[in-house]
Scaffold this active site. Structure first.
Site, mmCIF file in Angstrom:
data_model
loop_
_atom_site.group_PDB
_atom_site.id
_atom_site.type_symbol
_atom_site.label_atom_id
_atom_site.label_comp_id
_atom_site.label_asym_id
_atom_site.label_seq_id
_atom_site.Cartn_x
_atom_site.Cartn_y
_atom_site.Cartn_z
ATOM 1 C CE LYS A 112 -4.197 -1.951 1.761
ATOM 2 N NZ LYS A 112 -3.714 -3.460 1.801
HETATM 3 C C1 PLP Z 1 -4.505 -4.441 1.435
HETATM 4 C C2 PLP Z 1 -3.658 -5.760 1.243
HETATM 5 C C3 PLP Z 1 -4.295 -6.977 0.094
HETATM 6 C C4 PLP Z 1 -5.564 -6.821 -0.601
HETATM 7 O O1 PLP Z 1 -5.343 -5.569 -1.233
HETATM 8 P P1 PLP Z 1 -6.813 -5.012 -2.142
HETATM 9 O O2 PLP Z 1 -6.540 -3.971 -2.853
HETATM 10 O O3 PLP Z 1 -7.540 -4.570 -0.925
HETATM 11 O O4 PLP Z 1 -7.289 -6.207 -2.856
HETATM 12 C C5 PLP Z 1 -3.401 -7.920 0.350
HETATM 13 N N1 PLP Z 1 -2.241 -8.007 0.993
HETATM 14 C C6 PLP Z 1 -1.907 -7.097 1.724
HETATM 15 C C7 PLP Z 1 -0.695 -7.429 2.520
HETATM 16 C C8 PLP Z 1 -2.667 -5.880 2.044
HETATM 17 O O5 PLP Z 1 -2.022 -4.942 2.767
#
Ligand code: PLP
Length: 467
Positions: A112
């Site tokens: 993220k």
């Molecule tokens: C947020 C997250 C996901 C999922 O991603 P999305 O965009 O919500 O589908 C998967 N793995 C990790 C480590 C995350 O932080």
């Protein structure tokens, strides 16, 4: 570029507008009016570019009218200069077919950061020199919160209230948020699930009591700018593996359908993607929807991959909009029905149009098994989210000559208890997170009731500049 709402009843905005707005006023999500498309020659010419130069190429069509190329490049340099790897998102080979795309080299150890570091820069850029201020209200199942807080802590004109489900995120995840003591950062632990927290945020965006005093915005992946930033690494990986001449498949650990939707956009833009594998844990609404047409809510089961413990995937609406032929009123009716009934059915015809996506589900044993396979066969320690993606990659039916890239979404040290349980190895936290376990924490525990959260935010917001 102009953006329109998936529910067809909000005014169109430019890139600056959608970045600051988050959710559309009709409850829909913003999408570009059309998908920009690169020719094969244009994609071939991206080979060998640095991550930052590639990011500028891929994102320019979306930011046109709001940022010059030079401005976009400056923001990318500031955002990706904080990553600990020169390649920003390096690719690691596992075996003759499987690869990991490491997305966790940012400040908070999860993918993220790739989107939120840029979003923090975009907010500052668009607010500087104005008298506007933003109050970010978000819900996190773990990683969004720390990445968003890191991206805006201490910045002027931005204040952040981050909701997380109390005791349902890892200690590392919590401390990465609650040890940030900048005065513009407020952490709230909700007695409830991530979905409860996310529903409160959605309610707040449509609450006139809040909107009349605060300029609230979202940093969840419903914010278009986040998805846009994530398109870049699909290009980066595919180019390294032979695109545009060669197709590549991706397996994406999925929660809110944001990351995998960015892969879908990359394909719409001309990147030759063979398949996108939507990998879920036992919270498998997307797997049920894509494999059987059953998009229905059931309870959330806590797993070792908490960032995927989600039952309603907000960004799925963006795909539904495309599957409905980009008809906002049909999408709005479908979503209203879903919000009332907690379920919807995808017709065989819609599923056929979505057949570019494959899906997979990993239970606890399969998740641990994938962590063990990566370690024992390939010498790679991976986190539980990545393991769910890898399980999907290894069980999908992809021809042996097509490389399959699993998105490694979190650093294994972020989930070291689960990693240790599966592999016997306890990964060390990288030096860049510092002395996380010695720092003071600050957060408020609130009941899972909307009014309590709204009142807390209204009485604690600094309200530096009203709308
Ligand atoms: C947020 C997250 C996901 C999922 O991603 P999305 O965009 O919500 O589908 C998967 N793995 C990790 C480590 C995350 O932080």
């Amino acid at each position: 570029m102009k953006y329109l709402s998936t529910r067809g009843n909000a005014s169109n905005l430019d890139f600056e507008g959608v970045t600051l707005a988050g959710l559309a006023s009709d409850g829909g999500l913003y999408v570009p009016e059309t998908w920009p498309r690169f020719s094969e020659a244009e994609i071939a010419s991206m080979r060998g570019l640095s991550y930052i130069d590639l990011a500028v190429r891929v994102m320019t069509p979306f930011t046109k009218g709001s940022l010059s190329e030079a401005e976009l490049k400056e923001l990318c340099e500031a955002a990706y200069g904080r990553f600990s790897h020169a390649a920003v998102t390096p690719l690691v080979q596992l075996d003759s077919q499987h690869w990991l795309l490491e997305l966790f080299h940012g400040p908070t150890l999860a993918f993220k950061d790739v989107a939120l570091q840029l979003l923090g820069q975009l907010f500052e850029k668009f607010l500087s020199g104005s008298d506007k201020a933003l109050t970010i209200v978000g819900a996190t199942s773990g990683d969004t919160g720390s990445a968003a807080i890191d991206a805006v802590a201490g910045r002027e004109r931005v204040e952040i209230f981050m909701l997380h489900p109390h005791n349902r995120i890892s200690d590392v995840q919590r401390r990465q948020m609650t040890t940030v003591l900048a005065p513009n950062v407020h952490n709230i632990a909700i007695q409830g699930s991530f979905d409860d927290a996310q529903a409160m945020v959605k309610t707040m965006f449509n609450d006139p009591d809040v909107n009349s005093v605060l300029n609230v915005t979202a940093v969840n992946s419903i914010n278009w700018a986040r998805l846009m930033a994530q398109i870049v690494y699909y290009f980066a990986a595919a180019l390294k593996l032979g695109a545009p001449e060669r197709k590549v498949a991706f397996s994406v650990p999925t929660g809110n359908f944001g990351d995998v939707f960015a892969g879908y956009v990359a394909a719409q833009m001309g990147l030759p993607v063979e398949r996108l594998i939507v990998a879920t844990n036992v919270n498998d609404i997307l797997h049920r929807a894509l494999s059987r047409g059953d998009y229905s809510v059931s309870g959330v089961t806590p797993t070792s991959a908490p960032s995927m413990d989600i039952q309603v995937s907000s960004n799925f609406e963006r795909l539904l909009f495309d599957l409905e032929g980009r008809d906002g009123s049909t999408t709005a009716a479908r979503m209203k029905w879903f919000e009332q009934m907690g379920k919807m059915v995808l017709s065989a015809d819609m599923r056929k149009r979505a057949s570019f996506f494959a899906s997979a589900r990993a239970d606890a044993d399969e998740t641990a098994g994938a962590m063990r396979w990566a370690y024992e066969q390939c010498g790679q320690i991976i986190d539980p989210h990545t393991a769910i993606g890898l399980h999907g990659a290894r069980t999908a039916n992809i021809a042996a000559d097509v490389p399959v890239v699993t998105l490694a979404t979190a650093h294994p040290a972020k989930f070291r208890d689960a990693v240790e349980q599966a592999t016997g190895i306890r990964p060390a936290l990288p030096g860049r997170v510092g002395n996380l376990f010695e720092r003071e924490e600050r957060y408020e525990v609130l009941p899972g009731e909307y009014a309590a959260v709204r009142d807390y935010i209204l009485s604690n917001a600094a309200r530096p500049a009203l709308l």
